[in-house]
Design a protein around this motif. Structure first.
Motif, PDB file in Angstrom:
ATOM      1  N   GLY A 192     109.670 -57.487  22.972  1.00  0.00           N
ATOM      2  CA  GLY A 192     108.837 -58.670  23.033  1.00  0.00           C
ATOM      3  C   GLY A 192     109.574 -59.841  22.399  1.00  0.00           C
ATOM      4  O   GLY A 192     110.708 -60.134  22.751  1.00  0.00           O
ATOM      5  N   ASP A 193     108.942 -60.477  21.412  1.00  0.00           N
ATOM      6  CA  ASP A 193     109.562 -61.610  20.727  1.00  0.00           C
ATOM      7  C   ASP A 193     110.363 -61.195  19.498  1.00  0.00           C
ATOM      8  O   ASP A 193     110.952 -62.040  18.826  1.00  0.00           O
ATOM      9  N   ARG A 194     110.379 -59.914  19.198  1.00  0.00           N
ATOM     10  CA  ARG A 194     111.045 -59.442  17.971  1.00  0.00           C
ATOM     11  C   ARG A 194     112.432 -58.895  18.288  1.00  0.00           C
ATOM     12  O   ARG A 194     112.567 -57.946  19.056  1.00  0.00           O
ATOM     13  N   GLU A 195     113.448 -59.509  17.694  1.00  0.00           N
ATOM     14  CA  GLU A 195     114.805 -59.004  17.886  1.00  0.00           C
ATOM     15  C   GLU A 195     115.003 -57.743  17.054  1.00  0.00           C
ATOM     16  O   GLU A 195     114.731 -57.723  15.847  1.00  0.00           O
ATOM     17  N   LEU A 196     115.483 -56.675  17.706  1.00  0.00           N
ATOM     18  CA  LEU A 196     115.701 -55.408  17.019  1.00  0.00           C
ATOM     19  C   LEU A 196     117.111 -55.310  16.444  1.00  0.00           C
ATOM     20  O   LEU A 196     117.307 -54.812  15.342  1.00  0.00           O
ATOM     21  N   LEU A 197     118.090 -55.767  17.213  1.00  0.00           N
ATOM     22  CA  LEU A 197     119.465 -55.656  16.728  1.00  0.00           C
ATOM     23  C   LEU A 197     120.352 -56.682  17.410  1.00  0.00           C
ATOM     24  O   LEU A 197     120.043 -57.182  18.495  1.00  0.00           O
ATOM     25  N   ALA A 198     121.450 -56.993  16.749  1.00  0.00           N
ATOM     26  CA  ALA A 198     122.489 -57.862  17.287  1.00  0.00           C
ATOM     27  C   ALA A 198     123.818 -57.206  16.942  1.00  0.00           C
ATOM     28  O   ALA A 198     124.053 -56.820  15.798  1.00  0.00           O
ATOM     29  N   LEU A 199     124.675 -57.055  17.949  1.00  0.00           N
ATOM     30  CA  LEU A 199     125.879 -56.250  17.744  1.00  0.00           C
ATOM     31  C   LEU A 199     127.061 -56.803  18.543  1.00  0.00           C
ATOM     32  O   LEU A 199     126.941 -57.117  19.725  1.00  0.00           O
ATOM     33  N   ASP A 200     128.185 -56.929  17.862  1.00  0.00           N
ATOM     34  CA  ASP A 200     129.479 -57.229  18.485  1.00  0.00           C
ATOM     35  C   ASP A 200     130.454 -56.178  17.974  1.00  0.00           C
ATOM     36  O   ASP A 200     130.806 -56.180  16.789  1.00  0.00           O
ATOM     37  N   ARG A 201     130.899 -55.291  18.859  1.00  0.00           N
ATOM     38  CA  ARG A 201     131.773 -54.206  18.427  1.00  0.00           C
ATOM     39  C   ARG A 201     132.742 -53.816  19.531  1.00  0.00           C
ATOM     40  O   ARG A 201     132.434 -53.931  20.715  1.00  0.00           O
ATOM     41  N   GLU A 202     133.887 -53.301  19.115  1.00  0.00           N
ATOM     42  CA  GLU A 202     134.847 -52.698  20.031  1.00  0.00           C
ATOM     43  C   GLU A 202     135.052 -51.246  19.616  1.00  0.00           C
ATOM     44  O   GLU A 202     135.232 -50.959  18.430  1.00  0.00           O
ATOM     45  N   VAL A 203     135.009 -50.342  20.587  1.00  0.00           N
ATOM     46  CA  VAL A 203     135.193 -48.916  20.324  1.00  0.00           C
ATOM     47  C   VAL A 203     136.424 -48.463  21.107  1.00  0.00           C
ATOM     48  O   VAL A 203     136.410 -48.446  22.343  1.00  0.00           O
ATOM     49  N   ALA A 204     137.464 -48.104  20.404  1.00  0.00           N
ATOM     50  CA  ALA A 204     138.719 -47.730  21.056  1.00  0.00           C
ATOM     51  C   ALA A 204     138.614 -46.346  21.688  1.00  0.00           C
ATOM     52  O   ALA A 204     137.796 -45.510  21.272  1.00  0.00           O
ATOM     53  N   PRO A 205     139.429 -46.059  22.696  1.00  0.00           N
ATOM     54  CA  PRO A 205     139.449 -44.719  23.282  1.00  0.00           C
ATOM     55  C   PRO A 205     139.720 -43.657  22.211  1.00  0.00           C
ATOM     56  O   PRO A 205     140.602 -43.826  21.357  1.00  0.00           O
TER      57      PRO A 205
END
Length: 209
Positions: A15-28
């Motif tokens: 809805g109007d509630r942000e649960l999470l914010a994420l910027d990530r890189e996952v290498a092989p």
């Protein structure tokens, strides 16, 4: 980063509630662990990456895999494998049938390849077994093998060890992470268990309500 899994400006809301914010890189071959209490959006994040996110949740941002954006692709075109709390083996198929279901249809010698893979996983001769006859540890190994034989380029793990008996958990946990590293898969693990995060050996994101 041209290979691996990238979460770029990902925002997930209820809805109007942000649960999470994420910027990530996952290498092989590495594992990103996402931890936090129930309701914080951990499993919802996996649904977004896999292409299964539904209302009332919404999301923005980009998901890239090996340099290509997959954000708008249907689930079957994303090449992302999934492991859940339950092995979710098809009860109407044998162990071998479950493995063949996940394998690319154009591959030659599929049954032989599945049987050889079972042997490498310590399950030689299990191809004709009914999944209902498997122990918890055996079923978990078959589920992991089915994921790997589907030839994904990334893996998402949603509390995959939580329903195992404690004496099995460490063994299956180590086995799973070893195989994912061998396959070179960028992996996101969602868990409540700090021992899972420690065994995964990668960075940890702690979410809170």
């Amino acid at each position: 980063m041209t290979s691996g899994l990238v979460l770029q400006g990902v925002r997930i809301a209820l809805g109007d509630r942000e649960l999470l914010a994420l910027d990530r890189e996952v290498a092989p071959g590495s594992v990103l662990t996402v931890m936090g209490p129930s309701g914080v959006g951990k499993s919802t994040l996996l649904s977004f990456v896999a292409g299964f996110l539904t209302q009332p949740f919404s999301a923005s941002g980009r998901v890239l895999l090996d340099g290509a954006e997959i954000t708008a692709k249907p689930p079957e075109a994303r090449h992302v494998g999934l492991l859940f709390q339950d092995p979710m083996l098809f009860p109407h198929l044998s162990v071998g049938g479950n493995l063949l279901f996940g394998m690319p249809s154009g591959r030659s010698g599929r049954a032989t390849h599945a049987a050889e893979a079972l042997a490498r996983f310590g399950l030689e001769g299990f191809a004709d077994r009914d999944p209902a006859t498997l122990s918890g540890g055996q079923a978990s190994r078959v589920a992991l093998l089915r994921l790997l034989l589907s030839e994904p380029r990334a893996a998402l793990l949603d509390e995959p060890f939580s329903k195992l008996d404690r004496h099995l958990r460490g063994e299956i946990r180590s086995f799973t992470f070893m195989r994912l590293r061998e396959a070179g898969l960028a992996t996101i693990l969602v868990t409540h268990d700090a021992e899972d995060a420690e065994a995964a050996g990668g960075p940890v994101v702690e979410l809170s309500l």
